[in-house]
Design a protein around this motif. Structure first.
Motif: not given
Length: 573
Positions: A116-117, A121, A142, A146, A150, A153
């Protein structure tokens, strides 16, 4: 106690242990809580495992955090656990953090957990210390998992590529973002400035300023723009940035912005504006004072630099290694040996003798003051912490005091320790060989520099070799050496050859070399004097007189010498 109450109590204990402050848990406390969780079989709960991993990491024990994440706990790990562990491992062990991400979280049909983000990160922070290929792999991940919306990120990706010097990729990610925060703009702006793309940085700042209230300017924006102005010597643009700083209210209360302004004005030669700014601000840290002191040294105002250092100490600001280094440089230029000794005492007291710059400056200070034994004492005390700069300073000190043999011995010790010499080191060693008559060693060191260390010789290395051959009476070898040079000889190399012609009494070659020098630097009186002396050596005084007349007609004059005498702490020229 019920299961729910045990769960709540465990969660509370772990959360309290991670709370910053004097009651924060020690590593021993973390181990006790770990043992308690094992006994009560609470590590099967993802929240407790995540909190324990974070607790170990916050206590500075990333290895213990990793052990807590051992194979028999993997069934309890969720994305929060992975995120906590990867984020804590990112700085101390970036390779391990990326490996953990790659093995468990890269998209695969066989893996239940999907990144996930937050975890992306976290791993981006680790990729900043790794080769670019790792960041590109995370970028590909990503792109699949993502959304471009976002900001957090994709701002991290902009920063990642910029830090790696790939500004094309950084700009491309930035342009693809549908929404950008001030951090996104700053990431690209900082990247341009740090990679020397100053004009692009200024263009980016202009676009950012045009966003108005949508993306407000902050300290990072201003400091980066001023850094770009400094690099591009764009003082007029810097004044406009200064006006923006006043407009948004960052003047006087943001030390980093004040320091960037001072740095820009001093390095662009606007000393008056820098002085007015320095006097007008109340927020000054050690970096502020360092910038001003360095500015004084760049303008050859050495007495003022020493005075500013004293004012800084009286103001209660503790000097750092840069402060001591610059103050020592000023004391050398003023021949203020007493000031240098007092600075040495302060350096020892504050523990900055291990600083490479400070040790180098101390060695140079004592050497220029004629106290070679004191310079060697500083070198011997700090030897285990010295860099190539300090070794070079000591070798240069020995060479300048006519101790070519000890200088060469010290150079051999440097090689034995496996320290790689640089251009300046070889320049000092070759000069020692030249003045001490060590021709064979000079040949060997020049070959070592070019063949082993693959260093391209500078003009001073060539001139040292020519001077060495000339002093040894090997004028033919000096001429052959110049003919084999891969670059065209400049004035310093030809000047060394002309001096060799005087030493060997070769009039014909001397006339040829002198005529070349007269074309390259017609205003250098030294060349005319050397040629006149060669004529006089052969008894051809009329030709010598004609050369001196030619020198006077061209208004070529030798610079007058200047002595600096210190009387009662006052330097008199």
């Amino acid at each position: 106690m019920t299961v729910s109450s045990v769960h709540a109590l465990t969660t509370t204990l772990l959360s309290a242990a991670r709370r910053p402050g004097p009651a924060r848990a020690s590593p021993a406390h973390a181990a006790q809580l770990h043992a308690r969780l094992l006994v009560s079989a609470r590590l099967a709960h993802p929240l407790h495992l995540t909190q324990l991993v974070s607790l170990y990491a916050d206590a500075g024990l990333p290895d213990a955090a990793l052990r807590a994440f051992h194979a028999h706990h993997l069934t309890a790990a969720n994305l929060r656990t992975y995120t906590a562990l990867i984020s804590r491992l990112a700085c101390p062990q970036p390779v391990l953090a990326f490996s953990l991400f790659a093995r468990q979280l890269l998209p695969s049909p066989r893996r239940a957990l999907r990144p996930n983000p937050h975890v992306i990160s976290a791993v981006l922070a680790a990729c900043a210390s790794l080769p670019t290929i790792h960041g590109r792999q995370v970028h590909a991940c990503a792109a699949k998992t993502v959304s471009l919306a976002d900001v957090f990120v994709y701002t991290g990706l902009v920063h990642l590529y910029a830090k790696g010097g790939d500004m094309a990729s950084s700009t491309r990610v930035f342009d693809e973002m549908p929404h950008r925060s001030v951090a996104s703009w700053n990431a690209l702006l900082v990247g341009y400035a740090r990679n020397g793309m100053y004009l692009e940085a200024l263009r980016m700042f202009r676009e950012l300023a045009a966003q108005g209230r949508n993306v407000p300017l902050d300290q990072v924006s201003m400091s980066s723009a001023l850094s770009a102005c400094t690099g591009a010597s764009a003082v007029n643009f810097g004044r406009q940035v200064h006006a923006c700083i006043v407009k948004v209210g960052l003047d006087g209360n943001a030390v980093c912005v004040t320091n960037a302004l001072l740095d820009m004005y001093t390095k662009c030669g606007c000393s008056q504006e820098a002085s007015v700014l320095f006097d007008s601000v109340n927020c000054r840290d050690v970096f502020t004072w360092n910038i001003v002191i360095l500015g004084c040294i760049h303008e050859n105002c050495f007495e003022r630099a020493c005075g500013m250092f004293r004012f800084m100490v009286r103001a209660g600001v503790l000097p750092d290694d840069v402060s001591f280094t610059t103050a020592l440089q000023a004391s050398v230029c003023l021949a203020e040996w007493a000031l240098g000794v007092s600075l040495h005492a302060s350096v020892v007291k504050t523990g900055f003798l291990v600083s490479q710059g400070v040790a180098t400056s101390l060695i140079t200070m004592y050497s220029k003051s004629g106290r070679l034994d004191d310079a060697r004492s500083v070198f011997d005390v700090a030897e285990n912490h010295l860099s190539i700069m300090s070794w070079t300073a000591m070798i240069t000190a020995l060479q300048q005091h006519g101790q070519g043999g000890p200088a060469i011995d010290l150079f051999e010790t440097l090689l034995e320790k496996g320290i790689m010499p640089d251009h300046i080191t070889f320049g000092s060693v070759l000069s020692s060989c030249s003045h001490s008559g060590f021709v064979e060693k000079g040949r060997r060191y020049f070959s070592l520099m070019t063949q082993v260390y693959k260093l391209t010789p500078w003009s001073e290395h060539y001139s040292c070799m020519v001077d060495m051959f000339g002093r040894a009476g090997l004028l033919g070898e000096a001429k052959q050496f110049i003919d084999n040079m891969q670059v065209k000889p400049d004035a310093s190399v030809l000047g060394a050859l002309l001096a060799a012609c005087l030493n060997c009494g070769d009039l014909e070659l001397g006339k040829e070399v002198a005529e070349n020098l007269f074309e390259i630097e017609p205003g250098n009186a030294g060349n005319y004097v050397l040629l006149a002396n060669i004529y006089a050596l052969h008894g051809r005084f009329e030709e010598a007189k004609e050369v001196r007349i030619r020198m006077v007609s061209l208004d070529a004059r030798k610079e007058k010498g200047c002595s600096l005498v210190n009387i009662e702490n006052v330097s008199i020229r």
